[in-house]
Design an enzyme around this catalytic site. Structure first.
Site, PDB file in Angstrom:
ATOM      1  N   HIS A 184       0.825  -1.200   0.000  1.00 47.46           N
ATOM      2  CA  HIS A 184       0.000   0.000   0.000  1.00 47.46           C
ATOM      3  C   HIS A 184       0.864   1.256   0.000  1.00 47.46           C
ATOM      4  O   HIS A 184       0.536   2.254  -0.648  1.00 47.46           O
ATOM      5  CB  HIS A 184      -0.922   0.012   1.217  1.00 47.46           C
ATOM      6  CG  HIS A 184      -2.051  -0.959   1.121  1.00 47.46           C
ATOM      7  ND1 HIS A 184      -2.188  -2.027   1.970  1.00 47.46           N
ATOM      8  CD2 HIS A 184      -3.096  -1.025   0.265  1.00 47.46           C
ATOM      9  CE1 HIS A 184      -3.267  -2.712   1.637  1.00 47.46           C
ATOM     10  NE2 HIS A 184      -3.831  -2.127   0.622  1.00 47.46           N
ATOM     11  N   ARG A 286     -11.474   4.345 -15.509  1.00 50.63           N
ATOM     12  CA  ARG A 286     -12.255   3.369 -14.763  1.00 50.63           C
ATOM     13  C   ARG A 286     -13.677   3.898 -14.597  1.00 50.63           C
ATOM     14  O   ARG A 286     -13.875   4.945 -13.967  1.00 50.63           O
ATOM     15  CB  ARG A 286     -11.624   3.121 -13.397  1.00 50.63           C
ATOM     16  CG  ARG A 286     -10.139   2.733 -13.437  1.00 50.63           C
ATOM     17  CD  ARG A 286      -9.606   2.560 -12.016  1.00 50.63           C
ATOM     18  NE  ARG A 286      -8.177   2.290 -11.977  1.00 50.63           N
ATOM     19  CZ  ARG A 286      -7.241   3.229 -11.842  1.00 50.63           C
ATOM     20  NH1 ARG A 286      -7.601   4.504 -11.730  1.00 50.63           N
ATOM     21  NH2 ARG A 286      -5.964   2.902 -11.803  1.00 50.63           N
ATOM     22  N   GLU A 411      -5.355  -9.653 -18.896  1.00 51.99           N
ATOM     23  CA  GLU A 411      -5.110  -9.734 -17.455  1.00 51.99           C
ATOM     24  C   GLU A 411      -4.954 -11.170 -16.971  1.00 51.99           C
ATOM     25  O   GLU A 411      -4.702 -11.390 -15.794  1.00 51.99           O
ATOM     26  CB  GLU A 411      -6.276  -9.080 -16.704  1.00 51.99           C
ATOM     27  CG  GLU A 411      -6.477  -7.620 -17.058  1.00 51.99           C
ATOM     28  CD  GLU A 411      -7.783  -7.071 -16.522  1.00 51.99           C
ATOM     29  OE1 GLU A 411      -7.773  -6.504 -15.424  1.00 51.99           O
ATOM     30  OE2 GLU A 411      -8.816  -7.235 -17.211  1.00 51.99           O
ATOM     31  N   ASN A 434      -1.473  -5.656 -12.816  1.00 51.67           N
ATOM     32  CA  ASN A 434      -1.841  -6.050 -11.458  1.00 51.67           C
ATOM     33  C   ASN A 434      -2.517  -7.416 -11.455  1.00 51.67           C
ATOM     34  O   ASN A 434      -2.126  -8.331 -10.727  1.00 51.67           O
ATOM     35  CB  ASN A 434      -2.779  -5.009 -10.834  1.00 51.67           C
ATOM     36  CG  ASN A 434      -2.165  -3.625 -10.763  1.00 51.67           C
ATOM     37  OD1 ASN A 434      -1.043  -3.410 -11.206  1.00 51.67           O
ATOM     38  ND2 ASN A 434      -2.898  -2.693 -10.202  1.00 51.67           N
ATOM     39  N   ASP A 435      -3.551  -7.556 -12.274  1.00 46.41           N
ATOM     40  CA  ASP A 435      -4.254  -8.837 -12.334  1.00 46.41           C
ATOM     41  C   ASP A 435      -3.435  -9.893 -13.063  1.00 46.41           C
ATOM     42  O   ASP A 435      -3.483 -11.077 -12.709  1.00 46.41           O
ATOM     43  CB  ASP A 435      -5.616  -8.672 -13.010  1.00 46.41           C
ATOM     44  CG  ASP A 435      -6.717  -8.353 -12.005  1.00 46.41           C
ATOM     45  OD1 ASP A 435      -6.643  -8.858 -10.876  1.00 46.41           O
ATOM     46  OD2 ASP A 435      -7.646  -7.608 -12.355  1.00 46.41           O
ATOM     47  N   ARG A 445      -4.209 -10.729  -4.959  1.00 50.10           N
ATOM     48  CA  ARG A 445      -3.615  -9.409  -4.773  1.00 50.10           C
ATOM     49  C   ARG A 445      -4.147  -8.700  -3.534  1.00 50.10           C
ATOM     50  O   ARG A 445      -3.597  -7.696  -3.104  1.00 50.10           O
ATOM     51  CB  ARG A 445      -3.865  -8.530  -6.010  1.00 50.10           C
ATOM     52  CG  ARG A 445      -5.312  -8.405  -6.391  1.00 50.10           C
ATOM     53  CD  ARG A 445      -5.500  -7.731  -7.724  1.00 50.10           C
ATOM     54  NE  ARG A 445      -5.307  -6.301  -7.652  1.00 50.10           N
ATOM     55  CZ  ARG A 445      -5.753  -5.457  -8.588  1.00 50.10           C
ATOM     56  NH1 ARG A 445      -6.379  -5.930  -9.662  1.00 50.10           N
ATOM     57  NH2 ARG A 445      -5.568  -4.169  -8.467  1.00 50.10           N
ATOM     58  N   CYS A 482      -1.399  -0.630 -18.655  1.00 49.75           N
ATOM     59  CA  CYS A 482      -2.146   0.291 -17.803  1.00 49.75           C
ATOM     60  C   CYS A 482      -2.158  -0.156 -16.344  1.00 49.75           C
ATOM     61  O   CYS A 482      -2.908   0.382 -15.531  1.00 49.75           O
ATOM     62  CB  CYS A 482      -3.578   0.472 -18.305  1.00 49.75           C
ATOM     63  SG  CYS A 482      -4.584  -1.016 -18.241  1.00 49.75           S
TER      64      CYS A 482
END
Length: 554
Positions: A184, A286, A411, A434-435, A445, A482
């Site tokens: 984080h 988004r 992803e 990320n995914d 995650r 992205c």
């Protein structure tokens, strides 16, 4: 001089005095009061009132979103229901410390069970309880300190709830002993443009007031900087300030190869900041902000107004809009409220939209109407595309609504491995790192216990990016990035070397990525990427890329 090593976030540097973040108070032992119920109640009332007043004071000083968070915390601290819970425990003869600890824990569990907005507030209770207990015990409150002057914050790590207390005009840099490049703290630092080093275990030895230099580009903290070192830092900061003040140039490699640098945005009002920082367009918009706080899907008119506002801000520029990505960590009752044992592998993304196609069609209608009324270059893409058939379904549907450029998010490994066939139907691909990392590494995650696996530098992830990049080159289709990885200045170079044709990131990361790309040619990027691919793990890939990036071309 000692250099304390960690993982640098960005390319910045800062110098200043250390202020350590206090450790959380340990849970008190349950014991009977020797002072009596009335005395304990009076102590508790005074502590709660003092904490609420402090939170209100900080809220007024903070302003913006932080003000709302802190005012909500102050209201929770003085909630009558919570007061009753504390009183119940005090009436049993417990100490104020135990009554506060246990009542807040019980109240937290109740809010989590309610869910929704109240469920989101549950995490705030931990910070409030710690503050009240600190007041009772006469010790400094845990959490982000406020010394009244600029400082380098040193902490074990930052919880998401701590971020509302960060004053960006005061925090020169962050140093954490725990965490990694996807913690984080790292995500916050990239988003806000804060100089940071995470995972610097030796930073536990730093003392309050000690002057340090935090060099994110070098991934090191200098705990005894010389006057010459401090002067060099000041000069480097002046150069960066001058560069930041100059009009930003388009993203490009040292040999002139263009690499458009785009912004990841969550709402139309974010556009102004992105443009001011030199965003050449939007690589990921988004659309969830329209849906997540609603009991039912927003109307076509409501969506059209939001999309029109966004597109008008980027007239003549590319804007990539992701269709609603719900499910997993973003459940929506009106889309998919069925319980799933493993929602990350369940009905999410395009799968959920196909199951409720009316919502998908309404979103495409609103986008088409906004597109017709504006002059931006609208691209639309579907999230969580796994198969070639899903690709063909979405692109055909988008064209049915008159949308000319339709692509997919890559992803999951399946779509990466079949990228050439996916791109036979899609106009472009955008890799969500990320995914992609989550599914490649089989590491949720959102689960802290496996956070160490959630690193886009892992060679397995990089190989999949290369598959997509090479497929894009063969088919003549653009391949964007992205995910969070694009905001890492060195990893951005690697991604371009693997075939990415554009990069999209939090606006605060644009300047550092622009500088990093400008230091390397396309041949350099490919060489650095190859070095990373040959490593066995994420740490090795990062180290190999750093070595290759600082070595002269052969």
């Amino acid at each position: 001089m000692t250099l304390l090593r960690g993982v640098g976030i960005g390319q910045g540097v800062a110098a200043g005095p250390v202020v350590r973040m206090a450790e959380p108070l340990p849970a008190p032992e349950k014991s009977r009061s020797t002072a009596g119920v009335d005395a304990e109640r009076q102590r508790t009332r005074a502590a709660v009132a003092a904490v609420a007043a402090e939170l209100q004071q900080r809220a007024h000083a903070a302003g913006g979103a932080a003000q709302e968070v802190l005012e909500a915390q102050a209201m929770i601290a003085e909630d009558p229901s919570l007061e009753e819970e504390i009183d119940t425990r005090l009436d049993e003869g417990c100490t104020a410390e135990w009554a506060v600890h246990d009542a807040f824990a019980g109240f937290r569990a109740t809010l989590e069970a309610v869910g929704g907005y109240l469920g989101e507030r549950a995490a705030d209770l931990d910070d409030i309880a710690q503050r009240v207990r600190a007041h009772l015990e006469g010790v400094p409150a845990p959490g982000v300190p406020d010394p009244g002057h600029p400082f380098v914050l040193v902490a074990r790590d930052l919880a998401p709830a701590d971020t509302a207390l960060l004053r960006l005009d005061q925090v020169l840099a962050l140093v954490t002993t725990d965490g990694g490049p996807t913690s984080h703290t790292a995500i916050l630092a990239r988003e806000k443009g804060i100089v940071a080093i995470v995972g610097a275990a030796q930073a536990a030895s730093l003392q309050d007031g000690q002057t340090v230099v935090v060099d994110a580009a070098a991934g090191a903290v200098d705990d005894e900087p010389s006057p010459e070192r401090l002067a060099a830092v000041a000069e480097r900061l002046a150069v960066r300030a001058a560069e930041d003040a100059a009009p930003p140039a388009p993203g490009a490699l040292a040999d002139g190869t263009p690499v458009p640098l785009l912004a990841n945005l969550g709402k139309p009002s974010d556009a102004a900041d992105a443009l001011a920082r030199g965003a050449e367009g939007v690589g990921l918009f988004r659309t969830e902000f329209l849906f997540l706080s609603a009991a039912q899907a927003p109307t076509i008119a409501q969506q059209r107004a939001a999309y029109t506002e966004l597109l008008q801000s980027f007239e003549g520029r590319k804007v990539v809009v992701r269709m609603l990505d719900a499910g997993a960590d973003k459940p929506l009752a009106f889309l998919n409220d069925a319980h799933e044992e493993n929602p990350a592998l369940g009905l999410r993304g395009l799968r959920a939209l196909r199951a409720s196609e009316d919502i998908l069609r309404e979103q495409l209608t609103a986008l088409a109407e906004a597109d017709a009324a504006t002059a931006a270059e609208l691209w639309v893409m579907a999230p969580m595309v796994t198969t070639v058939e899903e690709t063909a379904y979405f692109t055909a549907l988008a064209r049915e609504f008159g949308l000319q450029t339709a692509g997919v998010m890559v992803e999951v490994p399946a779509s990466a491995l079949l990228a050439d066939r996916v791109l036979a139907h899609a106009d472009f691909a955008s890799i969500g790192t990320n995914d992609l990392t989550q599914y490649t590494m089989a590491a949720d995650r959102l689960l802290g216990s496996v956070a160490g696996f959630q690193d886009p530098w892992h060679p397995a992830v990089l190989r999949l990016v290369r598959e997509v990049g090479e497929a894009g080159a063969r088919t003549g289709r653009p391949v964007g990035i992205c995910g969070e990885a694009a905001a890492d200045p060195l990893l951005a170079v690697v991604l371009v070397g693997l075939g990415a044709t554009s990069l999209s990131m939090a606006p605060a990361a644009l300047a550092d990525v622009r500088r990093s790309l400008a230091q390397h040619t396309v041949d350099d990027a490919r060489r650095i990427a190859l070095a990373a691919l040959q490593a066995d793990d994420a740490a090795g890939a990062r180290a190999a890329a750093q070595t290759a990036a600082t070595s002269p071309s052969q």
